[in-house]
Structures are given as C-alpha cells and as structure tokens.
Motif scaffolding. Structure first.
Motif, PDB file in Angstrom:
ATOM      1  N   SER A  93       0.853  -1.185   0.000  1.00  0.00           N
ATOM      2  CA  SER A  93       0.000   0.000   0.000  1.00  0.00           C
ATOM      3  C   SER A  93       0.886   1.231   0.000  1.00  0.00           C
ATOM      4  CB  SER A  93      -0.901   0.017   1.233  1.00  0.00           C
ATOM      5  OG  SER A  93      -1.551   1.270   1.356  1.00  0.00           O
ATOM      6  N   PRO A  94       0.557   2.214  -0.836  1.00  0.00           N
ATOM      7  CA  PRO A  94       1.341   3.450  -0.820  1.00  0.00           C
ATOM      8  C   PRO A  94       1.208   4.175   0.521  1.00  0.00           C
ATOM      9  CG  PRO A  94      -0.604   3.668  -2.218  1.00  0.00           C
ATOM     10  CD  PRO A  94      -0.529   2.254  -1.837  1.00  0.00           C
ATOM     11  N   LEU A  95       0.235   3.779   1.307  1.00  0.00           N
ATOM     12  CA  LEU A  95      -0.018   4.395   2.606  1.00  0.00           C
ATOM     13  C   LEU A  95       1.134   4.177   3.583  1.00  0.00           C
ATOM     14  CD1 LEU A  95      -2.359   5.861   3.905  1.00  0.00           C
ATOM     15  CD2 LEU A  95      -3.410   3.676   4.405  1.00  0.00           C
ATOM     16  N   PHE A  96       1.812   3.046   3.462  1.00  0.00           N
ATOM     17  CA  PHE A  96       2.823   2.673   4.458  1.00  0.00           C
ATOM     18  C   PHE A  96       4.199   2.476   3.854  1.00  0.00           C
ATOM     19  CE2 PHE A  96      -0.343   2.509   7.504  1.00  0.00           C
ATOM     20  CZ  PHE A  96      -1.359   1.622   7.193  1.00  0.00           C
ATOM     21  N   ASN A  97       4.455   3.171   2.763  1.00  0.00           N
ATOM     22  CA  ASN A  97       5.716   2.905   2.087  1.00  0.00           C
ATOM     23  C   ASN A  97       6.714   4.052   2.151  1.00  0.00           C
ATOM     24  OD1 ASN A  97       5.998   0.206   1.241  1.00  0.00           O
ATOM     25  ND2 ASN A  97       4.353   0.511  -0.226  1.00  0.00           N
ATOM     26  N   ARG A  98       6.963   4.507   3.375  1.00  0.00           N
ATOM     27  CA  ARG A  98       7.996   5.533   3.533  1.00  0.00           C
ATOM     28  C   ARG A  98       9.349   4.923   3.865  1.00  0.00           C
ATOM     29  NH1 ARG A  98       5.049  10.294   7.041  1.00  0.00           N
ATOM     30  NH2 ARG A  98       3.097  10.329   5.898  1.00  0.00           N
ATOM     31  N   PHE A  99       9.443   3.605   3.701  1.00  0.00           N
ATOM     32  CA  PHE A  99      10.713   2.935   3.984  1.00  0.00           C
ATOM     33  C   PHE A  99      11.421   2.665   2.669  1.00  0.00           C
ATOM     34  CE2 PHE A  99      10.234   1.875   8.440  1.00  0.00           C
ATOM     35  CZ  PHE A  99       8.858   1.923   8.639  1.00  0.00           C
TER      36      PHE A  99
ATOM     37  N   VAL B  56       7.605  -2.652  13.707  1.00  0.00           N
ATOM     38  CA  VAL B  56       6.841  -1.694  12.891  1.00  0.00           C
ATOM     39  C   VAL B  56       6.238  -2.397  11.677  1.00  0.00           C
ATOM     40  CG1 VAL B  56       6.995   0.364  11.450  1.00  0.00           C
ATOM     41  CG2 VAL B  56       8.159   0.310  13.655  1.00  0.00           C
ATOM     42  N   HIS B  57       7.045  -3.238  11.038  1.00  0.00           N
ATOM     43  CA  HIS B  57       6.552  -3.963   9.871  1.00  0.00           C
ATOM     44  C   HIS B  57       5.400  -4.896  10.248  1.00  0.00           C
ATOM     45  CE1 HIS B  57       7.135  -7.119   6.515  1.00  0.00           C
ATOM     46  NE2 HIS B  57       6.406  -6.123   6.055  1.00  0.00           N
TER      47      HIS B  57
ATOM     48  N   ALA C  96       6.753   7.402  14.550  1.00  0.00           N
ATOM     49  CA  ALA C  96       6.293   8.774  14.344  1.00  0.00           C
ATOM     50  C   ALA C  96       6.851   9.336  13.036  1.00  0.00           C
ATOM     51  CB  ALA C  96       6.721   9.655  15.517  1.00  0.00           C
ATOM     52  N   SER C  97       8.112   9.077  12.774  1.00  0.00           N
ATOM     53  CA  SER C  97       8.749   9.631  11.567  1.00  0.00           C
ATOM     54  C   SER C  97       8.161   9.041  10.289  1.00  0.00           C
ATOM     55  CB  SER C  97      10.254   9.397  11.605  1.00  0.00           C
ATOM     56  OG  SER C  97      10.557   8.031  11.413  1.00  0.00           O
ATOM     57  N   LYS C  98       7.628   7.824  10.386  1.00  0.00           N
ATOM     58  CA  LYS C  98       7.072   7.156   9.196  1.00  0.00           C
ATOM     59  C   LYS C  98       5.544   7.278   9.127  1.00  0.00           C
ATOM     60  CE  LYS C  98      11.104   5.616   7.947  1.00  0.00           C
ATOM     61  NZ  LYS C  98      11.794   6.187   6.761  1.00  0.00           N
ATOM     62  N   GLY C  99       4.972   8.029  10.058  1.00  0.00           N
ATOM     63  CA  GLY C  99       3.517   8.227  10.023  1.00  0.00           C
ATOM     64  C   GLY C  99       2.711   6.987  10.370  1.00  0.00           C
TER      65      GLY C  99
ATOM     66  N   LYS D 278      -9.385   4.446   0.456  1.00  0.00           N
ATOM     67  CA  LYS D 278      -9.424   5.895   0.183  1.00  0.00           C
ATOM     68  C   LYS D 278      -8.117   6.535   0.634  1.00  0.00           C
ATOM     69  CE  LYS D 278     -11.644   8.919   2.691  1.00  0.00           C
ATOM     70  NZ  LYS D 278     -12.708   9.658   3.444  1.00  0.00           N
ATOM     71  N   MET D 279      -7.668   6.145   1.809  1.00  0.00           N
ATOM     72  CA  MET D 279      -6.417   6.705   2.333  1.00  0.00           C
ATOM     73  C   MET D 279      -5.233   6.293   1.463  1.00  0.00           C
ATOM     74  SD  MET D 279      -7.450   8.523   4.761  1.00  0.00           S
ATOM     75  CE  MET D 279      -5.937   9.050   5.533  1.00  0.00           C
ATOM     76  N   SER D 280      -5.255   5.065   0.938  1.00  0.00           N
ATOM     77  CA  SER D 280      -4.164   4.610   0.045  1.00  0.00           C
ATOM     78  C   SER D 280      -4.157   5.456  -1.224  1.00  0.00           C
ATOM     79  CB  SER D 280      -4.352   3.145  -0.348  1.00  0.00           C
ATOM     80  OG  SER D 280      -4.129   2.295   0.747  1.00  0.00           O
ATOM     81  N   TRP D 281      -5.339   5.706  -1.742  1.00  0.00           N
ATOM     82  CA  TRP D 281      -5.455   6.496  -2.974  1.00  0.00           C
ATOM     83  C   TRP D 281      -4.903   7.902  -2.760  1.00  0.00           C
ATOM     84  CZ3 TRP D 281      -8.636  10.573  -4.858  1.00  0.00           C
ATOM     85  CH2 TRP D 281      -8.690  10.669  -6.256  1.00  0.00           C
ATOM     86  N   HIS D 282      -5.255   8.502  -1.607  1.00  0.00           N
ATOM     87  CA  HIS D 282      -4.769   9.845  -1.293  1.00  0.00           C
ATOM     88  C   HIS D 282      -3.252   9.884  -1.145  1.00  0.00           C
ATOM     89  CE1 HIS D 282      -8.440  12.087  -1.078  1.00  0.00           C
ATOM     90  NE2 HIS D 282      -8.974  11.272  -0.182  1.00  0.00           N
TER      91      HIS D 282
END
Lengths: 91, 386
Positions: B192-198, B225-226, B269-272, B322-326
């Motif tokens: 999901s693009p929602l959780f891909n700040r890694f 976290v994962h 926190a840093s990764k939302g 919806k959140m993933s799309w955003h």
C-alpha cells in the motif's frame, strides 16, 4: 560399524526438535519420522560429527547406563536410519 | 496507554483462555478450568495458527502432578499437531533456503520478512511460528522479476501481478509433498502506498544477519513496525485479528531494550505509522497481559493524533482504500491505481478466486462478489426486522 566411524546427513534430510521428540523429514520422499528423547540426543551427537565411539561414551556419561547396551541400541538405530537413507556412512 | 488485560471472567471464554496459556506468565497448575473440550480448544488453536505455541507452553504438564483436569489430554493432542507443524516448518525452511540461495547466485541482497524471519530469532524454536509462505524483499521491481524468473526455472510457477501500484510483490508457488509453498517477492515493504515511507537501502542498513551469517532479517524495532503495518493491511481487507499475529508483538516486544522502545516511538512517528503501531501494541498487550513502557505508548499516542490515518478505522476497507489512494503521488498514479484495482490481471483473479477461466468470466465472478459484499453491508446497516 566400528567405533571410529562417522555418518553424514544428506542434504535432503532435515531435523527439528518438537517438544520431547526430534522430527526428521526426508525432503526427497516427503516422509517424516519421530525419535524419542534418547534417539533425538543420538541424532544430535551424530549430526555434530561425533564417531560411534564418542557417541557411546557421551551417552554412558549422560544416562549412567551400561556401555554395551547403549552401543547395541545405537547401532540398531543407525542401521535403521541408514536403511531409510536418512544417514550415510562418512568416507 | 496499556489496556487492562484479560480478567478472570474473560478467561472462561475459549479464545481468552488460550491467550492466557500462550502468554506464559501463569503457572499451569493455577489456570482456570478448560472452557471447552480439549478437541475444541485444539481446533481453535489451529484456526488461530498457534497450535505449536500451545503445545510448547503445555510441555511442563508432562512432569507435573497438579495439572487441571483435561490439560493433559489437551497437551497430548496439541503435541501431535505440533509434530505436523514441525514437518511443515521444515518444508518451508527448505524452500526459504532455496530462495535465498537463488538470491545469492543472482547477487541480490534480499531481506527475509514476516513469519519466516521472526521464526528464526524472535521465537524459542522456528516451528513455533506458523508460516504459510516465504516473504523476501529485494531492491526493485526489476530485481523481483529477475528472482521470479529464476525460481520459475527451478520449478516454481509465477502469477502475474495485479498491477505494480496495487501490490508491490510477485507471487511464485510450488507444490511440495502435498503442500503449496508460496514465495512472495516484495520490492516495497508493504502493499500500500499508505505505508511505504521505507526505502530499501534504509531497510538493508537496519537488517541483521542470522546465525548462518548470510540470511538477513529486519532488526527488532523495524520488524515490530513492519508487523504492525502488515496487521493493519490484513485488518483492512477483513482478515480476523489472529492470535498468531498478536503474539508476534509479544515475541518481539519481550526482547526490546529501553533504548529500543524509544527508537520505536521515534521511528513510528517519523514514518507516520504511530497509530498503527500503538493499535497493535494495545491489542497484543490486552490479549497477552503485557504492559509496555508507558513513555513509548504516550509518545505513540501523541504522534498518532497528528497522523491522517484514524487507527480506529483500520478494519474499514473503503476508508483504507481511500487513504491509500490519497497517499499516491499525482493524478497519473491515482488513475493508474484505480484502473489496476478495478481491472486486475487474469492471473491475480485466478489467485484471488481459486478458479480458472477467461478474463471475462473472472471479472463476472469479481462483480458478483462485490455485489454480495454490498448487499451484506446494506443488510447489516439496515438492522434486524422489528
């Protein structure tokens, strides 16, 4: 088998301790076997590369049993494992 | 905050009783009476995928004379099932080794993820963590394709992905001794693009080698976290919150140091994903009676208040979609994602619905399923008849 012999465990054989027993899986045939606590200890020692004589000596110390009885049980187990192609004699 | 754990009244319920045994902090002789027949508890443990763990926790029964009635029977049944779990774990391990060896041959730096990784270091023995598949992370989609093609040469079958924005993974399967081994080759940490700040290099830097000196897994804080992200995504698609996943947080959390807990709060926190992590820790703490460091929970609580994701809605499929799309960057990506969601690949639909057929017939199946879900939701919101 003579006391200085070792065995090899083929790559297609895996073993894992599950509770009180050791489960051995033959990946080539998909069959698995269970060893009780003593059998599992023997497997562990053989897998470490110990000779037949070293395994007997270790078990005599751990179980305070007669060496000839242990040796007989050990050879019987090894013959069975070899028959099922779970171990091979080291060259 | 730490939620109050299960109380003695709760423990009369089978799932709660099971969790109490797994938590491991109660003397077995003081356990409440079995809330259900042993066979039913074994069935429940199997559904929750914690049968091996249960057998392990009940092992001391063998040498105890004070076991509550029925516990010895339960232990025997669980041990029998644990033996089979041990066999399955070895089968998966053999395939994990093959995948990792293939990565080495291709000179890919792969990180082992999820259950098969946690089984290696967070659990007392590998078979205690039930795994249904092998998950590896590589550096890019190109590397994933390279690995998948090589696995196909070794007897695996590859399913074409649903679309590179919908699922950042390729799926390979192989039948082995009556089991289907599934290998998921990821190029992003989450689907999901929602959780891909890694970023991959960051994860590589935060990985640790296992005893063989070659296999890499995520270090404990990143692993936790994962696990939280993975749980959130599974909840969002309607999967039940299994004791297996929740116990992962116990297995990892019990090994964290004070500085690890501090790092966890900062990283999340840093990764939302503070809210997602907090939700998982609260749930695991409740079921397995663990009290996590208050400072960490407070920091996660404060950080989550600033995040766009409402952690109370993790189980809401539409909300999470919806959140993933955003979270997608730009209109082109958003449009492509929508297209891939509505019109997935034929192979992916075969994987989803377990049926062969033409693209048209599989799409028809897809539409029928969507209609069923809508109808069920409508009936649920309508409420019972007067």
């Amino acid at each position: 088998m003579n006391p200085s012999e070792r065995i090899n465990i083929p790559a297609h054989v895996m073993a894992r301790e599950v509770g009180d027993e050791t489960v051995i899986l033959d990946l080539a045939t998909g069959t698995y076997f269970g060893l009780d606590e003593v059998g599992g200890r023997i497997w562990q020692l053989l897998a470490q590369g110990k000779t037949v004589g070293e395994v007997v000596a270790t078990l005599v110390g751990e179980y305070e049993a007669d060496a000839s009885v242990i040796e007989q049980d050990l050879l019987q187990l090894m013959a069975e494992l070899e028959r099922r192609q779970l171990v091979q004699r080291a060259p | 905050m730490n939620l109050p754990g299960l109380n003695s009244a709760d423990q009369t319920r089978p799932r709660a009783w099971l969790a109490t045994v797994l938590a491991g902090d109660k003397d077995l002789s003081t356990l409440p009476a079995l809330p259900a027949p042993p066979a039913d508890l074994v069935q429940l443990a199997a559904e929750e995928e914690v049968l091996s763990l249960l057998a392990w926790r009940l092992q001391p029964i063998s040498s105890s004379n004070e076991a509550p009635a029925g516990l010895t029977d339960l232990q025997g049944m669980a041990q029998e099932a644990a033996r089979e779990a041990g066999v399955a774990s070895m089968l998966f391990e053999s395939q994990t080794r093959e995948v990792l060896e293939t990565c080495r041959q291709l000179k890919l730096s792969a990180i082992l993820l999820k259950g098969s990784a946690l089984a290696r270091w967070a659990y007392a023995a590998p078979h205690l963590r039930s795994c249904g598949d092998v998950d590896v992370l590589v550096g890019s989609r190109q590397e994933a394709l390279l690995l998948a093609r090589q696995l196909v040469r070794k007897g695996f079958e590859m399913a074409r992905p649903s679309g590179e924005l919908v699922a950042y993974e390729l799926l390979c399967t192989k039948a082995l001794a009556g089991l289907t081994v599934e290998v998921d080759i990821h190029w992003r940490l989450a689907n999901s693009p929602l959780f891909n700040r890694f970023e991959y290099n960051e994860l590589l830097t935060n990985s640790m080698p296992m005893r063989d000196g070659q296999t890499l897994v995520l270090e404990p804080v990143h692993a936790l976290v994962h696990a939280a992200i993975h749980r959130a995504l599974n909840l969002s698609i309607g999967m039940p919150d299994s004791l297996k996943w929740l116990f992962d947080f116990v297995a990892i959390g019990d090994r964290l140091t004070a500085s690890d807990w501090q790092r966890l709060a900062e990283l999340a926190a840093s990764k939302g994903v503070a809210g997602v992590v907090l939700d998982s820790l609260e749930a695991a703490g409740y079921w397995f009676t663990r009290r996590w460091p208050a400072d960490c929970l407070q920091a996660l609580e404060q950080a989550s208040a600033r995040e766009p994701i409402d952690r109370r809605k993790l189980g809401n499929f539409r909300y999470m979609q919806k959140m993933s799309w955003h979270a997608l960057p730009g209109t082109a990506a958003k449009t492509r994602w929508l297209w891939q969601r509505v019109f997935p690949s034929r192979d992916y639909m075969i994987y989803l619905y377990g049926e062969q057929g033409s693209y048209a017939s599989l799409m028809w199946q897809r539409m029928k399923q969507a209609a069923r879900k809508l109808t069920a939701k409508h009936a649920a919101t309508k409420g019972p008849p007067p």
